[in-house]
Every structure is written in structure tokens, then in C-alpha cells.
Motif scaffolding. Structure first.
Motif, PDB file in Angstrom:
ATOM      1  N   GLU A 243       0.826  -1.208   0.000  1.00 24.96           N
ATOM      2  CA  GLU A 243       0.000   0.000   0.000  1.00 24.96           C
ATOM      3  C   GLU A 243       0.868   1.269   0.000  1.00 24.96           C
ATOM      4  O   GLU A 243       0.504   2.280  -0.580  1.00 24.96           O
ATOM      5  CB  GLU A 243      -0.927  -0.010   1.226  1.00 24.96           C
ATOM      6  N   GLN A 244       2.077   1.177   0.632  1.00 29.55           N
ATOM      7  CA  GLN A 244       2.978   2.326   0.711  1.00 29.55           C
ATOM      8  C   GLN A 244       3.821   2.350  -0.568  1.00 29.55           C
ATOM      9  O   GLN A 244       4.995   2.000  -0.592  1.00 29.55           O
ATOM     10  CB  GLN A 244       3.872   2.227   1.957  1.00 29.55           C
ATOM     11  N   VAL A 245       3.222   2.806  -1.662  1.00 28.83           N
ATOM     12  CA  VAL A 245       3.842   2.669  -2.980  1.00 28.83           C
ATOM     13  C   VAL A 245       4.987   3.649  -3.192  1.00 28.83           C
ATOM     14  O   VAL A 245       5.862   3.425  -4.030  1.00 28.83           O
ATOM     15  CB  VAL A 245       2.771   2.803  -4.082  1.00 28.83           C
ATOM     16  N   THR A 246       5.030   4.765  -2.452  1.00 27.97           N
ATOM     17  CA  THR A 246       6.168   5.677  -2.447  1.00 27.97           C
ATOM     18  C   THR A 246       6.467   6.039  -0.994  1.00 27.97           C
ATOM     19  O   THR A 246       5.688   5.732  -0.090  1.00 27.97           O
ATOM     20  CB  THR A 246       5.901   6.975  -3.244  1.00 27.97           C
ATOM     21  N   ASN A 247       7.589   6.734  -0.786  1.00 29.42           N
ATOM     22  CA  ASN A 247       7.892   7.118   0.592  1.00 29.42           C
ATOM     23  C   ASN A 247       7.108   8.347   1.033  1.00 29.42           C
ATOM     24  O   ASN A 247       7.246   8.806   2.160  1.00 29.42           O
ATOM     25  CB  ASN A 247       9.404   7.336   0.792  1.00 29.42           C
ATOM     26  N   ARG A 248       6.262   8.874   0.131  1.00 28.45           N
ATOM     27  CA  ARG A 248       5.441  10.027   0.465  1.00 28.45           C
ATOM     28  C   ARG A 248       3.941   9.762   0.330  1.00 28.45           C
ATOM     29  O   ARG A 248       3.139  10.537   0.851  1.00 28.45           O
ATOM     30  CB  ARG A 248       5.819  11.225  -0.418  1.00 28.45           C
ATOM     31  N   SER A 249       3.561   8.703  -0.371  1.00 27.66           N
ATOM     32  CA  SER A 249       2.137   8.485  -0.651  1.00 27.66           C
ATOM     33  C   SER A 249       1.783   7.004  -0.599  1.00 27.66           C
ATOM     34  O   SER A 249       2.581   6.147  -0.984  1.00 27.66           O
ATOM     35  CB  SER A 249       1.765   9.025  -2.039  1.00 27.66           C
ATOM     36  N   THR A 250       0.550   6.730  -0.166  1.00 29.98           N
ATOM     37  CA  THR A 250      -0.014   5.387  -0.274  1.00 29.98           C
ATOM     38  C   THR A 250      -0.845   5.307  -1.561  1.00 29.98           C
ATOM     39  O   THR A 250      -1.158   6.330  -2.185  1.00 29.98           O
ATOM     40  CB  THR A 250      -0.919   5.078   0.926  1.00 29.98           C
ATOM     41  N   ILE A 251      -1.212   4.102  -1.918  1.00 28.00           N
ATOM     42  CA  ILE A 251      -2.050   3.927  -3.107  1.00 28.00           C
ATOM     43  C   ILE A 251      -3.388   4.647  -2.929  1.00 28.00           C
ATOM     44  O   ILE A 251      -3.876   5.324  -3.851  1.00 28.00           O
ATOM     45  CB  ILE A 251      -2.260   2.430  -3.393  1.00 28.00           C
ATOM     46  N   GLU A 252      -3.986   4.542  -1.746  1.00 26.58           N
ATOM     47  CA  GLU A 252      -5.259   5.209  -1.513  1.00 26.58           C
ATOM     48  C   GLU A 252      -5.127   6.731  -1.606  1.00 26.58           C
ATOM     49  O   GLU A 252      -6.003   7.409  -2.140  1.00 26.58           O
ATOM     50  CB  GLU A 252      -5.823   4.822  -0.145  1.00 26.58           C
ATOM     51  N   GLN A 253      -4.007   7.275  -1.111  1.00 23.03           N
ATOM     52  CA  GLN A 253      -3.788   8.716  -1.225  1.00 23.03           C
ATOM     53  C   GLN A 253      -3.652   9.146  -2.687  1.00 23.03           C
ATOM     54  O   GLN A 253      -4.184  10.189  -3.090  1.00 23.03           O
ATOM     55  CB  GLN A 253      -2.544   9.109  -0.426  1.00 23.03           C
TER      56      GLN A 253
END
Length: 568
Positions: A543-553
Motif C-alpha cells: 500500500e505504501q507505494v512511495t515514501n510520500r504516498s499510499t495507493i489510496e492517497q
């Protein structure tokens, strides 16, 4: 310099091996092929001078050679067979081209008498590699081997370093000729003019918000890196590094302000746009550093001092206030010898940029048992001061560049062209080049299964890199873009993976699985202590696809962007 040539006739394949010896080659990375059997025999005869590294895939062999070139500043050498072998090798040539790494690729070729018949595995390498290499040639006359090989090494290292491709026809290698060997020429490096240095310092003295950015990878010598450090610190300049060049400047220094490349901190990008003097030292002003050519206007509104060894790159995109064509070590020595700016006006500006770097490098909170930011910062404290890091391409790679701090004496190798499959063979090449240094590879689950079989080469040549496989079960970068543009419509980005720890255990290596923050450092320590090639599989939260954003975000941001025009 011409070496004393042997007075007896030699096979062309043996002359090729002697040409490599004459150029100071210590390692060659290959996948064997019948198109260069005679060269292989020549290398057997010179096995006490050149270590021949047997690889499992041509792209892996060239990545190993490229890593060797980055670390030593001398051309890495790879040897592949014709047709499919050359095609597999092309990705490594592209890495060396965009990374400005000295490299010589030898390709076995069909008999030249069969040219233009579409013979078995025939390829016109001059056409194929023309846009990827500094020079492409073919040797059909054994008597010209020393001449053309010497020139190949000269081209690979001159100006902007890069790859040279040399095709070697099959029957040429079996010709008996008498010809002397040719060694490297002694060439004085290009020095910056005193007038240019005076002009640079005058521009610097008039600045209030300067920013220096270092690039260049393997073009730097150890002395050059020390000299440019002393110049930058003497002038209290804020220093960034270009894309995947973290090893060029001590990240713990109060003058280090981050990396200006793909995934750069928005605060650094904003301040770079506000700077009133941009010192680009050793870096091309290409797409990553310029943030997609949006950082400055191309007419020269922001004064740029561009220092680069190849004049053709200066002004190629952005018109500089001052261009300096110079060998980087020579420029660094000249810069160190200048009188520092007295009472610089930018001390507060430098401190502001450093505070922004420290803020973005502060490990935040993330859902789940593994806080990768905290784990990596604990890991950096546990590793030796001369550690070599290699990285692949992918979203996982932004975690170490954001949160880790390389110190002086450490090296960081990464493909600036974004090539997946680079890190594992690069780590093996680095470990073969410097067996006593700890080598840590960062690679995603997608990239590992592109060239991960090269771990067999590590066993075959008795070296023990530590491979950290970040496993989130997806092509993370593409999934990120997918969610931004087509939220929820997941296509072609999910992956099925093996048990990576068991994979390396099947070779007789050391395997571990990490799923929590406090498990990473002990696992890496055990891997190093094992003395074996090792994989530490780091199972990250998908879910934590980047170090700044989740997939849901990302999906929520996309939904808001889609409805914004209708609301307006």
C-alpha cells in the motif's frame, strides 16, 4: 607510448588479449561465444594478467564492467558474442552512455567475407550501436588490432567518458601477423583557463543564493573529489548531487542539501528555482537534474556556471553565463587554489537549504511493522565507512536516497538512465573490483528477476555481495503512475515472486527475510558474517507505494483532480 612488440607472428585473438594487457586491463566480464574462441584462448594465455569473469547473461556482464568503470575511472571491459549476445548487451551500453562511464565492449562477429548475406547472427554493429556509443568500429585486419584497440580506449576516456563498441570478425582472430603492441598515450588533462576561474569567482562573489550541484560519477579521481570538497567548504556553499551521485559529497556535512534528480525533495527544487547562481560541476543539465527541463528558462535568466569535460555539452540545453571545459580533477585543483569569497552573503541561505534537507530526511511514521526509513537509517550506522552501494531503478530506490546519508569514502552506483536489472550485477562487479569492501545492493522484486541469476557469478568467482530485495509484489513505479492517471484500474503491474531467501540458499548462500523495523540490521550483520553471497528479502507494505504516498492517497488525489474542473 609504443611497447616493444613481440618479434614473432601471433594469432589475432592473442594480439587482442595482448592489446587489453597493454591498455592496463585487469578484469574482463564475458559470456563466452564461438565467435571469439581465439580471443578466449589468448585470454587463457594471459590469465595471470587479466581476470576473466564468466557471467550468465550479457546485460549482466556489461553492467559488471560498467560498475568497474565507475569505480576505477578506467574503461570496464565486456566481451559478448554476436547477434543475440550483442542485443542483450545493448542495455548496458546505454547505461554507460547516459552515465558517462568509460567502457569497451568487444563483440564477436561473423566472418567478414560473409557480410551482407544475412549470415547466421549477422548484425551491422555500426548501425545498431551508433546512437548508444561514442564510437563503433570493426576489426577485420589483424595487423590493425593494436592501433584500433588503443584508439578505442582513448575515445572511451577522453572528454565526456562513455562506451566504445568494437566488433571483431571471426577469421581475423585466426590470422597470424607480426605487429607491436601499443600502450596508452600520455595525455595532459584539459585545465581551466585562469581567466575562467577569475570570472567564476567574480560571479560567485556577487551571488546571494548560489547552489552547487556535483555530478560525473567515474570521471572523478579521489584527489579531485577531495579538492572540490575543499573548495565548496571553503566558500560555505550549499551542495547538492545530481541523480544517483550520492557518493560524491559527504551527506552528513552541513553543506549537503540533497539530491537534485528523479524524486527530489520539492523544497530543494523550489529553492533551486530561486537560486541566483547555479554551479553545475561535472553534470549534464539533462532531464532528471532539470526536473523535466522546468528548472530554469533556456535563455539564461538564471546565471549558470557549467563545468564539464566536453564542450559539446555546455550550452546544449541551457545557455550558461560561463562555460568551462575542463578535466574535473584539474578544475577541482584550480578551484581549490582560488581565494575563497570573503564574508559570503549566503550563509543563511545555505543553512535554510540544509534545514530543508534534514526535514525531508527525518523518518516519519508509516503503517505496518516495517518502517523502512528508520530501518535504513539504523543500517547506515552499522556499515563500514568504505561501503559500496549499488541501486536499481524503481520507487524503492527513493527510500535510501531520501533517508540514508553516505559519508566520505563510500560509493554509490546507480543507472541514471533508469535501467532495471542493474544493481545485482553491478554489486558483483564492484565486489570483484574491490573484494575487501562491503557491497550492498538495493533492488526491487521486479528488477531482481531481470538479472538476479547473476548471483551465480558471485559464487563462481568467490565474492559475497549482500543483496537487499525490496519485495512489494508489483512494478511499483508503474503502479504509482497508473494510480495517478487511471486510479483503481490495475493492469500489468502485479507480480508473482519466489521465496528470495530460499532462492539463494539453493546456491549455498545466506538467505533471510525481514518484515519488521528491528530485523533489518541484525539480518544484514548475519549476512555479512556468513561470508557468503546473501539475499535479505525486505517485505514492504504494498500500500505504501512511495515514501510520500499510499495507493489510496494517490487515488484520492486523482479523484479530486478529475472532479476539480466540474466543480469550477
Amino acid at each position: 607510448m609504443t611497447q616493444a612488440g613481440q618479434g614473432e607472428a601471433r594469432l589475432g585473438g592473442h594480439i587482442l588479449a595482448d592489446a587489453l594487457v597493454a591498455q592496463g586491463v585487469t578484469h574482463a566480464f564475458c559470456v563466452p561465444g564461438e565467435s571469439y574462441l581465439d580471443l578466449l584462448d589468448g585470454l587463457y594465455a594471459r590469465r595471470n594478467r587479466i581476470e576473466l569473469v564468466t557471467c550468465r547473461f550479457e546485460a549482466g556482464a556489461v553492467h559488471m564492467a560498467e560498475a568497474h568503470g565507475k569505480l576505477t575511472g578506467k574503461p570496464g571491459v565486456a566481451i559478448v558474442t554476436r547477434g543475440p549476445g550483442a542485443c542483450h548487451a545493448a542495455i548496458g551500453v546505454h547505461v554507460a552512455f547516459q552515465d558517462s562511464t568509460p567502457l569497451v565492449l568487444l563483440i564477436g562477429q561473423i566472418p567478414f567475407e560473409e557480410t551482407d548475406r544475412e549470415s547466421f547472427q549477422e548484425v551491422d554493429y555500426r548501425k545498431m550501436f551508433a546512437p548508444l556509443a561514442k564510437w563503433v568500429t570493426q576489426i577485420d585486419d589483424a595487423a590493425r588490432i593494436p592501433e584500433l584497440m588503443a584508439h578505442a580506449f582513448d575515445v572511451a576516456t577522453s572528454g565526456r567518458p562513455g562506451p566504445v563498441v568494437v566488433a571483431i570478425s571471426e577469421e581475423m582472430q585466426r590470422k597470424m601477423v607480426t605487429v607491436p603492441d601499443i600502450g596508452p598515450a600520455e595525455v595532459a588533462p584539459a585545465y581551466p583557463s585562469p581567466a575562467a576561474m577569475e570570472r567564476m569567482m567574480a560571479l560567485l562573489a556577487g551571488a546571494k543564493r548560489p547552489l552547487a550541484v556535483l555530478g560525473g560519477g567515474g570521471a572523478w579521481t579521489a584527489q579531485g573529489r577531495a579538492d572540490i570538497r575543499d573548495f565548496l567548504l571553503a566558500n560555505d556553499l550549499p551542495v547538492a548531487v545530481s541523480f544517483r551521485r550520492q557518493g560524491l559529497f559527504d551527506n552528513t556535512s552541513p553543506n549537503y542539501v540533497g539530491d537534485l534528480g528523479v524524486g527530489a525533495d520539492a523544497a530543494l527544487v523550489a529553492r533551486a528555482k530561486q537560486c541566483d547562481l547555479f554551479l553545475a560541476i561535472g553534470t549534464r543539465l539533462g532531464e532528471p537534474i532539470s526536473q523535466g527541463y522546468t528548472l530554469f528558462d533556456m535563455a539564461g535568466g538564471t546565471p549558470i556556471v557549467h563545468v564539464y569535460p566536453d564542450q559539446a555539452e555546455i550550452g546544449r540545453v541551457y545557455r550558461p553565463a560561463l562555460g568551462i571545459t575542463s578535466d574535473l580533477a584539474a578544475f577541482a585543483a584550480a578551484a581549490k587554489a582560488t581565494q575563497p569569497v570573503a564574508n559570503p552573503a549566503w550563509t543563511g541561505w545555505r543553512a535554510e537549504l540544509r534545514m530543508a534537507r534534514e526535514a525531508q530526511a527525518k523518518a516519519g511514521s508509516y503503517e505496518g511493522p516495517l518502517n523502512l526509513a528508520v530501518a535504513l537509517q539504523e543500517l547506515e550506522k552499522a556499515l563500514p565507512p568504505d561501503t559500496i552501494y549499488t541501486t536499481d531503478a524503481g520507487n524503492f530506490a527513493t527510500w535510501p536516497t531520501r533517508f540514508m546519508h553516505l559519508t566520505e569514502g563510500q560509493d554509490f552506483l546507480g543507472p541514471t538512465n533508469g535501467a532495471m536489472g542493474y544493481s545485482v550485477p553491478a554489486a558483483i562487479g564492484a565486489k570483484i573490483t574491490y573484494p575487501q569492501r562491503t557491497v550492498i545492493s538495493f533492488v526491487g522484486d521486479g528488477g531482481f528477476l531481470m538479472t538476479g541469476q547473476e548471483i551465480a557469478t558471485a559464487f563462481h568467482h568467490s565474492v559475497n555481495p549482500i543483496i537487499l530485495v525490496f519485495n512489494n509484489g508489483m512494478y511499483g513505479t508503474i503502479r504509482m503512475h497508473q494510480e495517478r492517471h487511471y486510479p483503481g484500474r490495475v493492469s500489468a503491474t502485479q507480480l508473482t515472486n519466489p521465496d528470495f531467501a530460499k532462492f539463494i540458499e539453493s546456491f549455498g548462500g545466506h538467505g533471510e527475510v525481514v518484515e519488521a523495523t528491528d530485523q533489518l540490521v541484525p539480518a544484514v550483520k548475519r549476512a555479512i558474517a556468513s561470508g557468503k553471497p546473501a539475499i535479505v528479502e525486505v517485505r514492504t507494505n504494498p500500500e505504501q507505494v512511495t515514501n510520500r504516498s499510499t495507493i489510496e492517497q494517490l487515488r484520492e488525489q486523482a479523484r479530486k483532480a478529475a472532479t476539480a474542473p466540474a466543480q469550477a
